[in-house]
Design a protein around this motif. Structure first.
Motif, mmCIF file in Angstrom:
data_model
loop_
_atom_site.group_PDB
_atom_site.id
_atom_site.type_symbol
_atom_site.label_atom_id
_atom_site.label_comp_id
_atom_site.label_asym_id
_atom_site.label_seq_id
_atom_site.Cartn_x
_atom_site.Cartn_y
_atom_site.Cartn_z
ATOM 1 N N LEU B 64 28.931 47.410 51.342
ATOM 2 C CA LEU B 64 28.234 46.717 50.259
ATOM 3 C C LEU B 64 28.981 46.760 48.932
ATOM 4 O O LEU B 64 28.640 46.038 48.007
ATOM 5 C CB LEU B 64 26.849 47.338 50.051
ATOM 6 C CG LEU B 64 25.896 47.295 51.238
ATOM 7 C CD1 LEU B 64 24.683 48.171 50.938
ATOM 8 C CD2 LEU B 64 25.453 45.864 51.478
ATOM 9 N N ILE B 65 29.969 47.652 48.837
ATOM 10 C CA ILE B 65 30.585 47.871 47.531
ATOM 11 C C ILE B 65 31.817 46.997 47.337
ATOM 12 O O ILE B 65 32.764 47.098 48.102
ATOM 13 C CB ILE B 65 31.023 49.343 47.375
ATOM 14 C CG1 ILE B 65 29.876 50.273 47.737
ATOM 15 C CG2 ILE B 65 31.481 49.622 45.968
ATOM 16 C CD1 ILE B 65 30.263 51.714 47.715
ATOM 17 N N PRO B 66 31.817 46.146 46.306
ATOM 18 C CA PRO B 66 33.031 45.363 46.012
ATOM 19 C C PRO B 66 34.171 46.298 45.647
ATOM 20 O O PRO B 66 33.958 47.337 45.025
ATOM 21 C CB PRO B 66 32.628 44.506 44.797
ATOM 22 C CG PRO B 66 31.161 44.569 44.726
ATOM 23 C CD PRO B 66 30.740 45.849 45.351
ATOM 24 N N GLN B 68 36.512 46.332 43.475
ATOM 25 C CA GLN B 68 36.841 46.665 42.086
ATOM 26 C C GLN B 68 35.988 47.794 41.523
ATOM 27 O O GLN B 68 36.414 48.489 40.611
ATOM 28 C CB GLN B 68 36.652 45.442 41.169
ATOM 29 C CG GLN B 68 37.648 44.335 41.372
ATOM 30 C CD GLN B 68 37.256 43.465 42.531
ATOM 31 O OE1 GLN B 68 36.481 43.854 43.409
ATOM 32 N NE2 GLN B 68 37.792 42.258 42.545
ATOM 33 N N VAL B 69 34.767 47.927 42.059
ATOM 34 C CA VAL B 69 33.900 48.943 41.461
ATOM 35 C C VAL B 69 33.738 50.156 42.355
ATOM 36 O O VAL B 69 32.845 50.970 42.166
ATOM 37 C CB VAL B 69 32.494 48.358 41.147
ATOM 38 C CG1 VAL B 69 32.605 47.297 40.095
ATOM 39 C CG2 VAL B 69 31.833 47.828 42.398
ATOM 40 N N THR B 73 31.549 53.589 41.671
ATOM 41 C CA THR B 73 30.416 53.903 42.552
ATOM 42 C C THR B 73 30.547 55.292 43.139
ATOM 43 O O THR B 73 29.596 56.069 43.151
ATOM 44 C CB THR B 73 30.336 52.883 43.702
ATOM 45 O OG1 THR B 73 30.450 51.587 43.167
ATOM 46 C CG2 THR B 73 29.028 53.023 44.444
ATOM 47 N N LEU C 3 31.590 37.137 42.804
ATOM 48 C CA LEU C 3 32.053 38.512 42.795
ATOM 49 C C LEU C 3 31.529 39.272 41.596
ATOM 50 O O LEU C 3 31.035 40.389 41.709
ATOM 51 C CB LEU C 3 33.591 38.537 42.815
ATOM 52 C CG LEU C 3 34.176 39.946 42.864
ATOM 53 C CD1 LEU C 3 33.743 40.673 44.117
ATOM 54 C CD2 LEU C 3 35.694 39.885 42.797
ATOM 55 N N ARG C 6 28.000 40.141 41.951
ATOM 56 C CA ARG C 6 27.826 41.181 42.968
ATOM 57 C C ARG C 6 28.184 42.553 42.409
ATOM 58 O O ARG C 6 27.500 43.536 42.656
ATOM 59 C CB ARG C 6 28.707 40.834 44.162
ATOM 60 C CG ARG C 6 28.477 41.743 45.299
ATOM 61 C CD ARG C 6 28.480 41.033 46.643
ATOM 62 N NE ARG C 6 28.481 42.095 47.648
ATOM 63 C CZ ARG C 6 29.417 42.236 48.562
ATOM 64 N NH1 ARG C 6 30.394 41.368 48.631
ATOM 65 N NH2 ARG C 6 29.360 43.234 49.409
ATOM 66 N N MET C 7 29.292 42.584 41.624
ATOM 67 C CA MET C 7 29.706 43.853 41.033
ATOM 68 C C MET C 7 28.600 44.424 40.161
ATOM 69 O O MET C 7 28.253 45.607 40.239
ATOM 70 C CB MET C 7 30.976 43.648 40.185
ATOM 71 C CG MET C 7 32.239 43.685 40.998
ATOM 72 S SD MET C 7 33.689 43.047 40.122
ATOM 73 C CE MET C 7 33.602 43.852 38.559
ATOM 74 N N VAL C 10 25.549 45.620 42.273
ATOM 75 C CA VAL C 10 25.793 46.880 42.984
ATOM 76 C C VAL C 10 25.772 48.058 42.021
ATOM 77 O O VAL C 10 25.114 49.076 42.256
ATOM 78 C CB VAL C 10 27.142 46.820 43.734
ATOM 79 C CG1 VAL C 10 27.567 48.204 44.186
ATOM 80 C CG2 VAL C 10 27.040 45.887 44.917
#
Lengths: 191, 204, 201
Positions: B64-66, B68-69, B73, C3, C6-7, C10
């Motif tokens: 679930l985690i993109p 870039q982040v 996280t 994106l 979404r970032m 999240v």
């Protein structure tokens, strides 16, 4: 504690590396040459000072008044991570030559226990704003002192006949031990 | 690359990829809280709690985690468990919490934990990540145990607070001081390398 | 979902869940932590002002808190002074008890210290240091007896014993005590401590 004493204590008596064991990773990793050690030390001092200011503000203007002390760890580490990002972007724009000198060390600093340690210890010792800033600068300079001294010794050590199993981290830690012992001599300077 | 068996996944944390002796990570707490065995064990358990649960969470939500982040996280996840461990200890074990001081919150910047999320939990199943975390934790606790046993025994003549060496033994105070921590770890690293070479030599 | 969106989603979700979890943890532990802290202070007060059943804060200033210890009948047995001062290595936090007229020091206990193990750290040891602090005459500042003597009988009522090899730690503790006594007397003179009684009327 008066400010000069606070500064001297942070640099010598309670040195971040040799007393609090903070910043060991860069201490062992970046202390092979004196110039890179100086750069790392200054980058850390720079980030530490800004962190000192920002963490004090967050602690005393947001966390404590709203009784959110339990969020301290999360808040501090997020602040540090973002600060390092910002500082890196800022330096890259403002001064490319400075970025060349310090820039690559900055991402390493996020997980540097020394920065988080500073935020936590300053909060623990309940310093005022000015005390926190001086403490930040002093701790950073103390870290720089330790890492530069270590680099100086290691440059010489490269030419010495160190037993194979101890080469690298082993002998570095033993040297650190002797340095720590020497720095113990600074205790008792605080009045 | 062939996937390891589950037992190999666990055992690598104890020696081959021991986080402290071989990967040279997480040394700040190892040096700081090993002045007494009880402190070393407490720190080991606290850090293990954080590592195991962080790995479980990260490995569960990794899709679930993109990208870039992801670091941010991981940091929030780790910081949450560290705060839990810190609060729990302060509430139920106040003397140990005091002895460990700021080093429990500092688990949040322990390179072992963040490193494991980046290198393993984010790329492996929940089950494997759990085993990996257990192995690394065991290796970490082992390192803490060895170092603190040496330091407490030689520095105070006690083990877990019980007098082991009789009055004939004059404690080596240096062992309790920061200098002793550095020296002991340095020598242990050297010994680890010697053992590594000797065992490799035999199998070659 | 783009994106960037979404970032943000999240991160916000993770943040909220973390925040929620931690506030639960806080609710479960905050009271206990505060209780631990208070219990430690209470135990120290009972130790330095013998016979204390209840206590209350009388005065607070920087690095100094004055408690009064009362017996079951509410009679004031003395003051318990909590003070912190610099030691050899780091801050030392102590508590000592005096009689209500601040002429006698009942005893001393060291709550927190980071002095050299085996040397300065002996200030927490009863046989090596603390028993020499019992029932001292504090109408004048106390002095440090060097070299160390073997038993409390060898000291006069205004002397305390040094620890061999840890003179500085011993002196620092003494300095903090003397300074705190001064500040306590000044507070008494200025009537700051009496205020609580008047309010209770």
């Amino acid at each position: 504690m008066d400010l000069l004493m606070l500064f001297i204590t942070a640099v010598f008596v309670q040195n971040y590396v040799l007393y609090y064991f903070l910043g060991i990773c860069p201490f062992l990793g970046v202390s092979k040459k004196i110039d890179s050690a100086v750069s790392m030390g200054l980058a850390v001092t720079f980030v530490m000072t800004i962190t000192a200011v920002v963490s004090w503000i967050i602690n005393h203007w947001i966390l404590i008044p709203y009784r959110l002390d339990y969020l301290q760890i999360v808040a501090f580490i997020l602040v540090i991570a973002s600060l390092v990002q910002l500082v890196e972007m800022f330096i890259r724009k403002i001064s490319p030559p400075l970025y060349q000198a310090l820039g690559i060390y900055l991402p390493l600093i996020t997980t540097n226990c020394a920065i988080m340690g500073l935020a936590l210890l300053a909060a623990l010792k309940n310093f005022s704003f000015i005390q926190t800033v001086i403490y930040g600068v002093g701790s950073g300079l103390g870290f720089t002192l330790a890492i530069v001294l270590m680099a100086g010794i290691r440059e010489q050590l490269d030419l010495a006949d160190v037993p194979k199993p101890l080469k690298g981290a082993g002998i570095a830690l033993i040297v650190a031990g002797i340095m720590a012992l020497a720095f113990t001599g600074f205790s008792g300077m605080i009045t | 690359m062939p996937t390891k068996s589950l037992s190999a996944e666990y055992l690598k944390g104890l020696w081959d990829e021991n986080p402290v002796f071989r990967q040279l990570l997480g040394m700040c707490p190892v040096l700081a809280v090993t002045n007494a065995v009880i402190n070393g064990i407490a720190m080991g358990l606290a850090a293990s709690f954080v590592l195991i649960f962080s790995s479980l969470v990260v490995s569960s939500i990794k899709k679930l985690i993109p990208n870039q982040v992801r670091i941010a996280t991981y940091i929030v996840v780790i910081a949450t468990f560290v705060t839990m461990a810190d609060r729990f200890m302060a509430a139920f074990f106040p003397p140990i919490s005091k002895a460990l001081g700021p080093y429990v919150p500092l688990i949040v910047v322990n390179c072992i934990i963040l490193g494991r999320q980046e290198a393993f939990s984010s790329r492996n199943s929940v089950g494997r990540s759990l085993i990996d975390a257990l192995g690394m934790s065991t290796g970490f606790i082992l390192a803490l145990l060895i170092l603190s046993s040496i330091r407490e025994l030689l520095g105070a003549g006690t083990f877990l607070g019980y007098q082991v060496l009789g009055p004939w033994f004059k404690p080596w105070i240096i062992m309790i001081l920061p200098a002793g921590a550095f020296l002991t770890l340095g020598i242990l690293l050297g010994i680890a390398l010697v053992i590594e070479q000797k065992t490799k030599g035999r199998t070659v | 979902m783009s994106l960037n969106l979404r970032m943000i989603v999240v991160l916000t979700a993770v943040g909220l869940i973390a925040g929620g979890l931690l506030s639960v943890v806080n609710i479960l532990t905050a009271e206990r932590i505060e209780l631990n802290r208070l219990r430690e202070i209470e135990e120290a007060i009972t130790q330095v002002v013998p016979g204390t059943v209840t206590s209350e804060i009388r005065h607070e200033e920087e690095n100094l808190i004055v408690y009064s210890g009362k017996d079951a009948a509410g009679k004031e047995l003395g003051y318990a002074v909590y003070a912190s001062g610099t030691g050899f290595q780091d801050i030392i936090k102590i508590m000592f008890g005096t009689d209500p007229s601040v002429e006698k020091l009942y005893s001393l206990t060291v709550l927190e210290q980071k002095e050299t193990p085996g040397l300065g750290a002996k200030i927490t040891d009863r046989n090596a240091f603390l028993e020499y602090w019992e029932n001292k005459d504090v109408r004048q500042p106390l002095t440090l007896r060097k070299p160390a003597v073997a038993s409390p009988q060898d000291l006069s009522a205004t002397e305390v014993n040094t620890i061999t090899g840890a003179t500085i730690s011993s002196q620092k503790v003494l300095d903090t005590v003397n300074l705190s006594l001064e500040r306590l007397r000044r507070a008494l003179q200025e009537g700051i401590l009496e205020k609580e009684d008047q309010d209770a009327d």
